[in-house]
Design an enzyme around this catalytic site. Structure first.
Site, mmCIF file in Angstrom:
data_model
loop_
_atom_site.group_PDB
_atom_site.id
_atom_site.type_symbol
_atom_site.label_atom_id
_atom_site.label_comp_id
_atom_site.label_asym_id
_atom_site.label_seq_id
_atom_site.Cartn_x
_atom_site.Cartn_y
_atom_site.Cartn_z
ATOM 1 N N GLY A 228 -9.427 7.541 -5.322
ATOM 2 C CA GLY A 228 -8.164 7.009 -4.813
ATOM 3 C C GLY A 228 -8.293 5.541 -4.443
ATOM 4 O O GLY A 228 -9.244 5.146 -3.773
ATOM 5 N N TYR B 136 -18.275 7.083 -8.051
ATOM 6 C CA TYR B 136 -17.693 8.032 -8.997
ATOM 7 C C TYR B 136 -18.154 7.767 -10.430
ATOM 8 O O TYR B 136 -18.218 6.609 -10.866
ATOM 9 C CB TYR B 136 -16.169 7.954 -8.949
ATOM 10 N N ASP C 288 -6.786 3.772 -2.352
ATOM 11 C CA ASP C 288 -6.816 3.515 -0.911
ATOM 12 C C ASP C 288 -8.219 3.693 -0.342
ATOM 13 O O ASP C 288 -8.680 2.892 0.484
ATOM 14 C CB ASP C 288 -5.811 4.408 -0.178
ATOM 15 N N THR D 240 0.882 30.009 21.308
ATOM 16 C CA THR D 240 0.792 29.770 19.862
ATOM 17 C C THR D 240 0.765 28.278 19.561
ATOM 18 O O THR D 240 0.017 27.822 18.688
ATOM 19 C CB THR D 240 1.978 30.434 19.130
ATOM 20 N N ASP E 282 0.865 -1.181 0.000
ATOM 21 C CA ASP E 282 0.000 0.000 0.000
ATOM 22 C C ASP E 282 0.901 1.231 0.000
ATOM 23 O O ASP E 282 1.419 1.638 1.042
ATOM 24 C CB ASP E 282 -0.902 -0.037 1.236
ATOM 25 N N THR F 94 -2.401 11.197 6.605
ATOM 26 C CA THR F 94 -1.920 12.426 5.974
ATOM 27 C C THR F 94 -3.101 13.318 5.601
ATOM 28 O O THR F 94 -3.081 14.530 5.807
ATOM 29 C CB THR F 94 -1.102 12.093 4.712
ATOM 30 N N THR G 281 3.005 9.445 1.913
ATOM 31 C CA THR G 281 4.145 9.692 2.799
ATOM 32 C C THR G 281 4.853 8.428 3.270
ATOM 33 O O THR G 281 5.942 8.519 3.820
ATOM 34 C CB THR G 281 3.691 10.483 4.037
ATOM 35 N N ILE H 132 5.092 3.730 2.801
ATOM 36 C CA ILE H 132 4.668 2.490 2.146
ATOM 37 C C ILE H 132 4.396 1.462 3.237
ATOM 38 O O ILE H 132 5.234 1.218 4.107
ATOM 39 C CB ILE H 132 5.740 1.951 1.188
ATOM 40 N N LYS H 133 3.220 0.876 3.200
ATOM 41 C CA LYS H 133 2.834 -0.114 4.197
ATOM 42 C C LYS H 133 2.853 -1.490 3.550
ATOM 43 O O LYS H 133 2.159 -1.732 2.565
ATOM 44 C CB LYS H 133 1.446 0.213 4.750
#
Length: 249
Positions: free
Chosen positions: A102, A95, A104, A180, A16, A127, A20, A22-23
């Protein structure tokens, strides 16, 4: 989804490739043996897959390079590249151009429909925060994509000159933020919670299936009853990949 599907390969590796990280998820039959997040296949696992199911949201060029590297590692393994389709495993894509959903998200929707009976809200909070809705009949109704917590913070910091803080300044408090660091981190969290709360009020009778690093923390604050599935996308990849292999036989 009725019934239990039987694996068509003894050893399966699901790759997968997210934006950011890879699994890698290794299956033996229906059992998950191990899960690793790496930029290349983890060494010294002793695992040699019969088949590799590959799902990537990266660019064509990045996906091709990753494909070549992994295939070089396992030249004898069968390879199946997974993409979003109009229909798979009893689920219908919302869709108009199914391939633009996507992969995923698509695999997460399929897995959620398989593991939960009834109408389901699927939340993947990594992400990006991705929400999809699928009904009991396997009809994907659509969904949303918003920035994840880290992405919201990074976007705010990158577009401003004086909003700066050190990670050591990030502390929790019950009152209104008085620094902040808290203003940014808690503000982004409140934005995400507000979005998810609106979804909850829109689909109050739906069951919730969640995955991704921030999902439980966010939804726990809302008091939403949920089922956590950390390997949701990999499970969906396994279901779709197995269906593809059955079609070849």
């Amino acid at each position: 989804m009725e019934g239990k599907l039987v694996s068509v390969a003894a050893k399966v590796l699901v790759v997968d490739a997210g934006n950011t990280s890879i699994k890698f998820t290794a299956f033996e039959g229906e059992q998950v043996l191990w899960v690793e997040r790496e930029e290349s296949f983890p060494v010294n696992t002793g695992f040699s897959p019969d088949v590799i199911y590959f799902a990537s949201v990266r660019s064509k060029e990045q996906s091709a390079l990753l494909h070549a590297d992994i295939q070089a590692e396992f030249p004898c393994s069968e390879w199946v590249t997974l993409t979003s389709q109009a229909i798979a495993c009893g689920v219908r894509n919302a869709y108009i151009e199914p391939e633009r959903l996507g992969v995923d998200r698509w695999l997460g929707v399929i897995a959620a429909h398989y593991v939960v009976t009834g109408d389901v809200v699927v939340v993947d909070a990594g992400t990006a925060i991705k929400v999809d809705v699928v009904n009991n009949d396997g009809v994907h109704l659509g969904g949303y994509i918003t920035p994840g917590l880290a992405m919201m913070e990074e976007s705010l910091l990158s577009k401003t000159a004086r909003i700066r803080f050190d990670s050591r300044e990030v502390v929790e408090g019950d009152e209104l933020p008085n620094s902040t660091a808290r203003a940014v981190t808690e503000g982004c969290r409140e934005m995400a919670l507000g979005f998810l709360e609106r979804i909850y009020h829109r689909y109050p009778e739906f069951k919730w299936v969640v995955t991704g690093g921030d999902a439980q923390a966010l939804l726990g604050s809302l008091g939403v009853s949920l089922e956590c599935q950390p390997n949701l996308v990999a499970l969906g990849a396994k279901l779709v990949g197995d269906e593809r292999l059955r079609g070849k036989k």
